[in-house]
Design a protein around this motif. Structure first.
Motif, short mmCIF file in Angstrom:
data_model
loop_
_atom_site.label_atom_id
_atom_site.label_comp_id
_atom_site.label_asym_id
_atom_site.label_seq_id
_atom_site.Cartn_x
_atom_site.Cartn_y
_atom_site.Cartn_z
N ARG A 199 -102.38 77.83 -10.50
CA ARG A 199 -102.06 76.86 -9.46
C ARG A 199 -100.59 76.96 -9.09
N PRO A 200 -100.24 76.62 -7.84
CA PRO A 200 -101.05 75.95 -6.83
C PRO A 200 -101.99 76.91 -6.10
N VAL A 201 -103.13 76.36 -5.69
CA VAL A 201 -104.08 77.10 -4.85
C VAL A 201 -104.23 76.35 -3.52
N TRP A 202 -103.20 75.56 -3.17
CA TRP A 202 -103.15 74.80 -1.93
C TRP A 202 -101.78 75.09 -1.28
N PRO A 203 -101.56 74.73 -0.03
CA PRO A 203 -100.26 75.00 0.60
C PRO A 203 -99.13 74.29 -0.15
N GLN A 204 -98.09 75.04 -0.51
CA GLN A 204 -96.98 74.48 -1.26
C GLN A 204 -95.76 75.39 -1.13
N GLY A 205 -94.58 74.79 -1.10
CA GLY A 205 -93.35 75.56 -1.07
C GLY A 205 -92.76 75.75 0.31
N VAL A 281 -86.95 77.38 -10.61
CA VAL A 281 -88.05 77.44 -9.65
C VAL A 281 -87.94 78.69 -8.81
N GLY A 282 -89.09 79.13 -8.28
CA GLY A 282 -89.09 80.29 -7.40
C GLY A 282 -88.45 79.97 -6.06
N SER A 283 -87.74 80.93 -5.50
CA SER A 283 -87.08 80.76 -4.21
C SER A 283 -87.84 81.51 -3.13
N VAL A 284 -87.84 80.95 -1.93
CA VAL A 284 -88.43 81.59 -0.76
C VAL A 284 -87.33 81.77 0.27
N TYR A 285 -87.19 82.98 0.81
CA TYR A 285 -86.16 83.28 1.81
C TYR A 285 -86.82 83.63 3.14
N GLY A 287 -84.84 83.69 5.76
CA GLY A 287 -83.73 84.42 6.37
C GLY A 287 -82.87 85.04 5.29
N MET A 288 -81.75 85.60 5.70
CA MET A 288 -80.88 86.30 4.75
C MET A 288 -80.01 85.32 3.96
N TRP A 289 -79.87 85.55 2.68
CA TRP A 289 -78.87 84.97 1.79
C TRP A 289 -79.10 83.51 1.41
N THR A 290 -79.70 82.73 2.23
CA THR A 290 -79.86 81.31 1.93
C THR A 290 -81.34 80.98 1.73
N ALA A 291 -81.66 80.48 0.55
CA ALA A 291 -83.05 80.14 0.24
C ALA A 291 -83.50 78.94 1.06
N ASP A 292 -84.79 78.91 1.42
CA ASP A 292 -85.36 77.75 2.09
C ASP A 292 -85.21 76.53 1.18
N TYR A 293 -85.05 75.37 1.80
CA TYR A 293 -84.83 74.15 1.03
C TYR A 293 -85.77 73.06 1.52
N HIS A 294 -86.74 72.71 0.67
CA HIS A 294 -87.73 71.70 1.03
C HIS A 294 -87.88 70.72 -0.14
N PRO A 295 -86.93 69.81 -0.33
CA PRO A 295 -86.96 68.93 -1.48
C PRO A 295 -88.05 67.88 -1.44
N ASP A 296 -88.72 67.73 -0.28
CA ASP A 296 -89.81 66.76 -0.20
C ASP A 296 -91.10 67.30 -0.77
#
Length: 488
Positions: A199-205, A281-285, A287-296
């Motif tokens: 898991r997760p096997v649902w939309p997340q991140g 935690v795993g990071s998702v990019y 764009g370049m250099w700055t990881a996506d940020y979704h604290p909600d």
């Protein structure tokens, strides 16, 4: 008295009444004969209701009814157009409600409830019911946050109500085999536990979905679905299942299966509150250099470490690691390379690692537990790798119902595997992982105008007082804020 009902000459009135009573006894038929085999008189039935009648709630209330032995008098759901229709078909005489508060106010005769809603409603619904003296069966995780778990654990004692969390694998008879291996010191002093899930096997991140009020189903009461969470316009892709990855409603992979997986070592090793928590935690990019940020929302993957003090069963301090998002531990040397670790395909599992060997198990839901013992000397002992002949969901709901009827403090109550006295501390441990994740995502602007993540450290936990002692900002995640009318 009719003319032909009078005593005959020479017969006393006492003898007449006695003989009449004997004769009439031939017409008293046992109620089990009148009702058939397994018949339970209405006066002996538990009056049940469900808060959340679709999805897992449909099977919870069905199994709690014990094949019709108990009486389901009410069903509560915010949307009866979906999978909750199954419960309506199963219990056509039950009254239907959208608001559990109205249901409990209008039907004080209800004895006990199954609560199988999204995670954010578990605490408010359970407290509302328990405050009115109702027994409750609450799906896992028991609550959305640590404070709620502590409060409901004490409330169950104060109100003397019978409780059970819906981690049905806790009633799996094969857990006794794992417990036996631990108690017999087969693997020696345990120092490490590794737990993982696919898991997760649902939309997340990713980003939170956009509101689209025009798409709200007519049958859905959106305001009641939001419950204690902030009021927002109708947003697709949350109801009925994909809410799990958003903090206002769900508790991520940990809340979904942590109460099944962590349950195994927590139970068999006699663990209590952890002493600290740390994560990455795993990071998702995008764009370049700055990881996506979704604290909600929950991250796509996480790695969490908890430490526990020694217990009579574990004998030494223990390090527990949790991995989700498809991350799993390395294959131990003493387990043959072609053997799965944990369950089938090594997708989910638990490794309990001791000085003399390792216990491997699958997830402990309704999947086969698949217990395996590997010792350093080459000894291998396999428990059953398939499960046959067990009661559906190991009788977890029925055992709770039997305990409700026997009463608080009864042998049946004390025999429950996940009453809140156990499930509360275990749920708190599960949710400590989420507290660490949310703290890891905390950030603020520093004096250079750059965003600085200030919660990426080992968090020291005072379990008795429910506080992080070395990062005050982390304590906001011990509880939550509530909309009016849904407070806990």
């Amino acid at each position: 008295m009719k003319e032909n009902d009078k005593p005959s000459p020479g017969q006393s009135r006492r003898d007449f009444i006695k003989n009449a009573a004997i004769a009439s006894s031939f017409f008293i038929v046992p109620r089990n004969v009148l009702g058939g085999v397994g018949y339970t008189a209405p006066s002996d039935q538990l009056l049940l209701a469900a808060i959340g009648a679709g999805g897992k709630g449909a099977s919870d209330i069905e199994l709690a009814s014990v094949g019709g032995r108990e009486r389901v008098v009410a069903l509560c759901d915010v949307d009866f157009s979906g999978s909750a229709k199954r419960s309506v078909e199963n219990f056509p005489d039950a009254k239907l409600y959208a608001d559990y508060r109205k249901m409990l106010e209008e039907m004080p005769e209800i004895d006990a409830l199954t609560i199988s809603t999204p995670d954010h409603v578990h605490g408010p619904a359970a407290k509302f019911a328990m405050d009115r003296g109702k027994h409750v069966y609450v799906q896992k995780p028991m609550t959305h946050n640590i404070r709620e778990a502590r409060l409901l654990t004490q409330l169950a004692r104060d109100k003397k109500v019978v409780t059970q969390m819906g981690n049905q694998g806790g009633s799996n008879p094969l857990l006794k085999l794992v417990q036996k291996w631990i108690d017999e010191d087969q693997i020696g002093a345990v120092s490490k536990v590794q737990i993982w899930t696919n898991r997760p096997v649902w939309p997340q991140g990713g980003p939170f979905p956009q509101p689209e009020p025009s798409k709200k189903p007519d049958a859905l009461d959106w305001d009641l679905w939001l419950g204690p969470s902030p009021e927002i316009p109708y947003t697709p892709n949350l109801h009925p299942f994909s809410w799990r990855g958003w903090w206002n409603y769900g508790t991520g992979a940990l809340g979904d299966v942590g109460c099944h997986l962590i349950d195994i070592p927590f139970r068999t090793l006699g663990l209590h509150y952890p002493t600290d928590a740390e994560c990455s935690v795993g990071s998702v990019y995008s764009g370049m250099w700055t990881a996506d940020y979704h604290p909600d929302g929950c991250p796509a993957s996480s790695f969490i470490t908890l430490h526990f003090g020694a217990t009579p069963k574990s004998k030494a301090p223990i390090e527990m690691t949790w991995m989700d998002g498809g991350i799993k531990p390395a294959h131990p040397e003493i387990i043959p390379a072609d053997d799965d670790i944990g369950g089938t395909g090594s997708a989910n599992g638990v490794l309990i690692i001791g000085s003399k060997g390792i216990i491997s198990t699958n997830i402990n839901d309704s999947s086969p537990l698949m217990p395996k013992l590997y010792l350093n000397d080459g000894t291998v002992e396999m428990g059953p790798q398939t499960e046959e002949g067990f009661e559906r969901e190991y009788g977890h709901q029925r055992l709770w119902v039997d305990a409700c009827k026997a009463g608080f403090g009864s042998t049946e109550h004390k025999g429950l595997t996940s009453s809140f006295d156990y499930a509360g501390p275990m749920t708190e441990t599960v949710l400590m992982g989420n507290l660490a994740i949310r703290s890891f995502l905390l950030r603020k602007e520093n004096e250079k105008g750059q965003m600085e993540f200030f919660g990426r450290k080992k968090l020291l936990w005072d379990g008795e007082n429910m506080r992080i002692t070395n990062l005050e900002e982390a304590n906001q995640f011990v509880g939550r804020t509530y909309r009016k009318g849904f407070e806990v």
